[in-house]
Design an enzyme around this catalytic site. Structure first.
Site, PDB file in Angstrom:
ATOM      1  N   LYS A   9     -41.759  33.020 -28.016  1.00 46.89           N
ATOM      2  CA  LYS A   9     -42.633  33.057 -25.991  1.00 46.89           C
ATOM      3  C   LYS A   9     -42.229  32.107 -25.816  1.00 46.89           C
ATOM      4  CE  LYS A   9     -45.472  30.579 -26.557  1.00 46.89           C
ATOM      5  NZ  LYS A   9     -46.544  29.587 -25.677  1.00 46.89           N
ATOM      6  N   GLY A  97     -44.930  31.121 -32.350  1.00 48.16           N
ATOM      7  CA  GLY A  97     -43.781  31.964 -34.091  1.00 48.16           C
ATOM      8  C   GLY A  97     -44.666  32.271 -34.505  1.00 48.16           C
ATOM      9  N   ASP A 129     -52.683  32.934 -28.197  1.00 45.71           N
ATOM     10  CA  ASP A 129     -51.333  33.764 -28.198  1.00 45.71           C
ATOM     11  C   ASP A 129     -50.989  34.736 -28.381  1.00 45.71           C
ATOM     12  OD1 ASP A 129     -50.338  31.261 -26.423  1.00 45.71           O
ATOM     13  OD2 ASP A 129     -49.272  30.930 -27.523  1.00 45.71           O
TER      14      ASP A 129
END
Length: 269
Positions: A9, A97, A129
């Protein structure tokens, strides 16, 4: 055996807005995903097991206590999963991650059993996220990042290069160093419009804690990208190029100057 990529991302823009009653800040961000990242291999088992391998496996203290383990515990299913996580993305690097790994677990379980209707709420409990990482599609994130909105993705396929000075950076520490000034909302328009006119409000705070970020941005700036920025709270920086040849040339140039710099090349999804 199933294989799933945990797509890296990046934040093409990250605007930090008002402080919330819960202590967090309102965020407005443009999430984008690279077509490369960690790799999860999974097979059905009697009980959950997780093995971590790869360059950055050492950054994970207790495998089943990380976001992969928490994602396994967040969804109902009749069977266990034996997962091998190939950790290719640096930890605490602004790439989401762990969140990307959790998103990949959601997709594996979706393939096997489907997802419950409330999967976005379950994902949000794991981290801000994670909901965006489940689908790994470009989107605008608001709130703490969990409120997702579609955006016209005119950047799909854009060559991208990520670099990191191999220095971990705490998100909490960067927010604590942030100047606290609300500099205005995310621009409107297509993904390209937002990327070009947006900003990362955490960049200077991150550089104050990790000056190597400024060096990374300078290195990328010398390779003629059409856009470059730091991702998330750092320390990973990225650059976007018009062609794969330009990206690969930039990678070779940076490797020649700084062999110890971590790199990942790919395309935006």
């Amino acid at each position: 055996m199933m294989r799933e990529t945990a797509y890296a991302k990046i934040n093409l823009a990250l605007h930090v807005r008002a402080r919330r009653d819960d202590g967090y800040h309102e965020l407005e961000t443009l999430f984008a995903f690279v077509d490369a990242g960690d790799t999860l291999s999974a097979r059905v088992a009697e009980e959950d097991r997780l093995t971590t391998v790869g360059e950055f496996a050492g950054g994970i203290d207790n495998p089943l206590d990380n976001l992969v383990g928490k994602a396994l515990g967040a969804l109902p299913r009749p069977q266990g999963l034996d997962i091998t996580l190939e950790k290719n993305l640096p930890v605490a690097a602004g790439l989401g991650g762990g969140s990307a790994d959790a998103g990949a677990v959601f997709r594996i379980i979706e393939h096997l059993h489907g997802l419950p209707d409330d999967w976005p709420e379950r994902a949000a409990k794991l981290g801000a996220d994670v909901p965006s990482c489940v689908r790994s599609d470009m989107a605008i994130g608001r709130g703490t990042g969990t409120e997702l909105e579609p955006v016209e993705n005119d950047l799909a396929g854009t060559p991208v290069l990520l670099i990191n000075p191999r220095i971990t950076l705490s998100t909490a520490a960067v927010f604590n160093a942030w100047e606290g000034q609300d500099r205005g909302p995310l621009p409107q328009g297509t993904a390209r419009d937002i990327a070009l006119r947006g900003r990362n409000d955490l960049r200077q705070a991150a550089i104050s804690l990790c000056p190597e970020i400024a060096q990374a941005l300078e290195l990328l700036g010398q390779t003629d990208p059409w856009m470059l920025e730091m991702s998330g709270s750092g320390a990973t920086c990225f650059a976007l190029y018009e062609t794969e040849a330009a990206r690969d040339g930039a990678s070779r140039k940076i490797s020649g100057q700084h062999q110890d710099m971590w790199q990942l090349g790919g395309r935006l999804r």
